[in-house]
Design a protein around this motif. Structure first.
Motif, PDB file in Angstrom:
ATOM      1  N   ILE A 172       0.841  -1.207   0.000  1.00 24.71           N
ATOM      2  CA  ILE A 172       0.000   0.000   0.000  1.00 24.71           C
ATOM      3  C   ILE A 172       0.874   1.254   0.000  1.00 24.71           C
ATOM      4  O   ILE A 172       0.646   2.188  -0.773  1.00 24.71           O
ATOM      5  CB  ILE A 172      -0.972  -0.005   1.194  1.00 24.71           C
ATOM      6  CG1 ILE A 172      -1.998  -1.117   1.007  1.00 24.71           C
ATOM      7  CG2 ILE A 172      -1.659   1.348   1.344  1.00 24.71           C
ATOM      8  CD1 ILE A 172      -2.809  -1.427   2.237  1.00 24.71           C
ATOM      9  N   GLU A 173       1.890   1.277   0.873  1.00 26.03           N
ATOM     10  CA  GLU A 173       2.776   2.438   0.920  1.00 26.03           C
ATOM     11  C   GLU A 173       3.492   2.638  -0.412  1.00 26.03           C
ATOM     12  O   GLU A 173       3.631   3.761  -0.890  1.00 26.03           O
ATOM     13  CB  GLU A 173       3.795   2.291   2.053  1.00 26.03           C
ATOM     14  CG  GLU A 173       3.191   2.521   3.415  1.00 26.03           C
ATOM     15  CD  GLU A 173       4.185   2.392   4.554  1.00 26.03           C
ATOM     16  OE1 GLU A 173       5.209   1.682   4.396  1.00 26.03           O
ATOM     17  OE2 GLU A 173       3.928   3.005   5.602  1.00 26.03           O
ATOM     18  N   SER A 174       3.932   1.537  -1.012  1.00 28.97           N
ATOM     19  CA  SER A 174       4.622   1.615  -2.300  1.00 28.97           C
ATOM     20  C   SER A 174       3.699   2.178  -3.376  1.00 28.97           C
ATOM     21  O   SER A 174       4.102   3.039  -4.170  1.00 28.97           O
ATOM     22  CB  SER A 174       5.131   0.224  -2.691  1.00 28.97           C
ATOM     23  OG  SER A 174       5.722   0.252  -3.952  1.00 28.97           O
ATOM     24  N   ALA A 175       2.457   1.704  -3.419  1.00 30.05           N
ATOM     25  CA  ALA A 175       1.499   2.187  -4.423  1.00 30.05           C
ATOM     26  C   ALA A 175       1.222   3.680  -4.247  1.00 30.05           C
ATOM     27  O   ALA A 175       1.189   4.438  -5.231  1.00 30.05           O
ATOM     28  CB  ALA A 175       0.201   1.391  -4.332  1.00 30.05           C
ATOM     29  N   ILE A 176       1.057   4.118  -3.003  1.00 29.09           N
ATOM     30  CA  ILE A 176       0.797   5.539  -2.747  1.00 29.09           C
ATOM     31  C   ILE A 176       2.025   6.366  -3.120  1.00 29.09           C
ATOM     32  O   ILE A 176       1.913   7.390  -3.801  1.00 29.09           O
ATOM     33  CB  ILE A 176       0.381   5.772  -1.282  1.00 29.09           C
ATOM     34  CG1 ILE A 176      -1.010   5.177  -1.026  1.00 29.09           C
ATOM     35  CG2 ILE A 176       0.399   7.263  -0.942  1.00 29.09           C
ATOM     36  CD1 ILE A 176      -1.434   5.148   0.430  1.00 29.09           C
ATOM     37  N   ASN A 177       3.205   5.921  -2.693  1.00 29.31           N
ATOM     38  CA  ASN A 177       4.436   6.667  -2.983  1.00 29.31           C
ATOM     39  C   ASN A 177       4.724   6.729  -4.482  1.00 29.31           C
ATOM     40  O   ASN A 177       5.077   7.784  -4.999  1.00 29.31           O
ATOM     41  CB  ASN A 177       5.633   6.059  -2.238  1.00 29.31           C
ATOM     42  CG  ASN A 177       5.544   6.287  -0.748  1.00 29.31           C
ATOM     43  OD1 ASN A 177       4.896   7.224  -0.288  1.00 29.31           O
ATOM     44  ND2 ASN A 177       6.176   5.422   0.019  1.00 29.31           N
ATOM     45  N   GLU A 178       4.570   5.607  -5.166  1.00 26.99           N
ATOM     46  CA  GLU A 178       4.849   5.593  -6.603  1.00 26.99           C
ATOM     47  C   GLU A 178       3.862   6.457  -7.381  1.00 26.99           C
ATOM     48  O   GLU A 178       4.250   7.177  -8.308  1.00 26.99           O
ATOM     49  CB  GLU A 178       4.847   4.160  -7.136  1.00 26.99           C
ATOM     50  CG  GLU A 178       6.087   3.389  -6.712  1.00 26.99           C
ATOM     51  CD  GLU A 178       6.106   1.957  -7.238  1.00 26.99           C
ATOM     52  OE1 GLU A 178       5.555   1.720  -8.330  1.00 26.99           O
ATOM     53  OE2 GLU A 178       6.686   1.108  -6.550  1.00 26.99           O
ATOM     54  N   SER A 179       2.586   6.399  -7.018  1.00 30.89           N
ATOM     55  CA  SER A 179       1.604   7.234  -7.732  1.00 30.89           C
ATOM     56  C   SER A 179       1.868   8.714  -7.468  1.00 30.89           C
ATOM     57  O   SER A 179       1.720   9.544  -8.368  1.00 30.89           O
ATOM     58  CB  SER A 179       0.173   6.846  -7.354  1.00 30.89           C
ATOM     59  OG  SER A 179      -0.077   7.072  -5.990  1.00 30.89           O
ATOM     60  N   THR A 180       2.298   9.032  -6.264  1.00 35.65           N
ATOM     61  CA  THR A 180       2.638  10.418  -5.939  1.00 35.65           C
ATOM     62  C   THR A 180       3.871  10.856  -6.728  1.00 35.65           C
ATOM     63  O   THR A 180       3.883  11.935  -7.324  1.00 35.65           O
ATOM     64  CB  THR A 180       2.884  10.578  -4.426  1.00 35.65           C
ATOM     65  OG1 THR A 180       1.702  10.187  -3.723  1.00 35.65           O
ATOM     66  CG2 THR A 180       3.242  12.014  -4.066  1.00 35.65           C
ATOM     67  N   ASN A 181       4.893  10.006  -6.737  1.00 40.04           N
ATOM     68  CA  ASN A 181       6.131  10.326  -7.458  1.00 40.04           C
ATOM     69  C   ASN A 181       5.914  10.468  -8.960  1.00 40.04           C
ATOM     70  O   ASN A 181       6.586  11.252  -9.615  1.00 40.04           O
ATOM     71  CB  ASN A 181       7.208   9.264  -7.196  1.00 40.04           C
ATOM     72  CG  ASN A 181       7.701   9.295  -5.763  1.00 40.04           C
ATOM     73  OD1 ASN A 181       7.522  10.282  -5.059  1.00 40.04           O
ATOM     74  ND2 ASN A 181       8.303   8.208  -5.323  1.00 40.04           N
ATOM     75  N   GLU A 182       4.988   9.697  -9.507  1.00 41.40           N
ATOM     76  CA  GLU A 182       4.680   9.758 -10.942  1.00 41.40           C
ATOM     77  C   GLU A 182       3.806  10.963 -11.282  1.00 41.40           C
ATOM     78  O   GLU A 182       3.578  11.255 -12.452  1.00 41.40           O
ATOM     79  CB  GLU A 182       3.971   8.473 -11.395  1.00 41.40           C
ATOM     80  CG  GLU A 182       4.847   7.251 -11.432  1.00 41.40           C
ATOM     81  CD  GLU A 182       5.945   7.333 -12.484  1.00 41.40           C
ATOM     82  OE1 GLU A 182       5.707   7.901 -13.574  1.00 41.40           O
ATOM     83  OE2 GLU A 182       7.048   6.836 -12.198  1.00 41.40           O
ATOM     84  N   GLY A 183       3.285  11.627 -10.250  1.00 40.15           N
ATOM     85  CA  GLY A 183       2.401  12.762 -10.496  1.00 40.15           C
ATOM     86  C   GLY A 183       0.977  12.340 -10.813  1.00 40.15           C
ATOM     87  O   GLY A 183       0.198  13.118 -11.358  1.00 40.15           O
ATOM     88  N   TRP A 184       0.646  11.109 -10.474  1.00 43.63           N
ATOM     89  CA  TRP A 184      -0.692  10.588 -10.727  1.00 43.63           C
ATOM     90  C   TRP A 184      -1.580  10.965  -9.533  1.00 43.63           C
ATOM     91  O   TRP A 184      -1.866  10.153  -8.664  1.00 43.63           O
ATOM     92  CB  TRP A 184      -0.659   9.085 -10.939  1.00 43.63           C
ATOM     93  CG  TRP A 184       0.055   8.649 -12.193  1.00 43.63           C
ATOM     94  CD1 TRP A 184       0.701   9.446 -13.086  1.00 43.63           C
ATOM     95  CD2 TRP A 184       0.183   7.320 -12.674  1.00 43.63           C
ATOM     96  NE1 TRP A 184       1.229   8.693 -14.094  1.00 43.63           N
ATOM     97  CE2 TRP A 184       0.918   7.373 -13.873  1.00 43.63           C
ATOM     98  CE3 TRP A 184      -0.251   6.087 -12.215  1.00 43.63           C
ATOM     99  CZ2 TRP A 184       1.226   6.253 -14.605  1.00 43.63           C
ATOM    100  CZ3 TRP A 184       0.067   4.968 -12.956  1.00 43.63           C
ATOM    101  CH2 TRP A 184       0.788   5.050 -14.146  1.00 43.63           C
ATOM    102  N   LYS A 185      -2.019  12.202  -9.518  1.00 38.52           N
ATOM    103  CA  LYS A 185      -2.755  12.742  -8.374  1.00 38.52           C
ATOM    104  C   LYS A 185      -4.049  11.991  -8.090  1.00 38.52           C
ATOM    105  O   LYS A 185      -4.394  11.759  -6.940  1.00 38.52           O
ATOM    106  CB  LYS A 185      -3.044  14.231  -8.583  1.00 38.52           C
ATOM    107  CG  LYS A 185      -1.801  15.077  -8.554  1.00 38.52           C
ATOM    108  CD  LYS A 185      -2.128  16.528  -8.819  1.00 38.52           C
ATOM    109  CE  LYS A 185      -0.832  17.338  -8.859  1.00 38.52           C
ATOM    110  NZ  LYS A 185      -1.059  18.709  -9.254  1.00 38.52           N
TER     111      LYS A 185
END
Length: 183
Positions: free
Chosen positions: A108-121
């Motif tokens: 879950i943390e990885s999915a949230i962090n990666e989507s944030t880092n990719e700019g997928w708001k």
């Protein structure tokens, strides 16, 4: 003899005010003036709460930004105790949530962090909303947690295809046509 220090001289006055006003929900002028009295009052409250209220308090403390209180160290130490005591709760992305598997938490943390880092708001927003829904200790909202998770998937598919206004089925079909996935 016990040392008596004024709360007004304490570095933790901001933290105490936030706890008193926003969590205990009593007027700030009800806070006693000596730090040892405040500590005693907090201890009485803490030990009088049921376990769900204690978890809510821990969750609340993790949101406070009141120097010298260190949020990240607090979360780290709480997670250590929660893990050691085999609690069904862990901090996930700064929220106390009902998870026991380290793999679940990491995913879950990885999915949230990666989507944030990719700019997928949109993805990040829906994943965080899903986490909030499931983290209500007294009444977890599984239905809306699932709904938010599906919306996160839909947002992910929209990001991949570039079709921001298309629904999940359409974007999945477009992805399937370009990649080998099983639907």
């Amino acid at each position: 003899m016990q040392n008596k220090f004024s709360l007004g001289e304490s570095h933790y006055i901001g933290l105490v005010h936030q706890i008193w006003f926003s969590f205990i929900k009593e007027p700030i002028d009800k806070i006693r003036h000596q730090t040892h009295d405040v500590a005693k009052d907090l201890k009485i409250n803490f030990y009088g709460w049921d376990y769900l209220k204690v978890y809510d308090f821990i969750d609340f403390l993790a949101t406070i930004e009141a120097p010298p209180f260190n949020q990240s160290k607090f979360i780290e130490l709480c997670d250590e105790v929660l893990r050691r005591e085999k609690s069904g709760y862990r901090f996930v992305n700064g929220v106390l949530a009902p998870f026991t598997s380290e793999q679940e938490i990491s995913t879950i943390e990885s999915a949230i962090n990666e989507s944030t880092n990719e700019g997928w708001k949109g993805v990040s927003f829906h994943l965080n909303e899903s986490l909030k829904c499931i983290s209500n200790k007294e009444n977890p909202d599984y239905r809306n947690s699932i709904k938010e998770s599906i919306l996160a998937l839909e947002s992910t598919c929209q990001e991949i295809t570039g079709d921001e206004n298309k629904e999940l089925g359409i974007t999945l079909k477009k992805i399937k046509d370009n990649l080998k996935i099983h639907l």
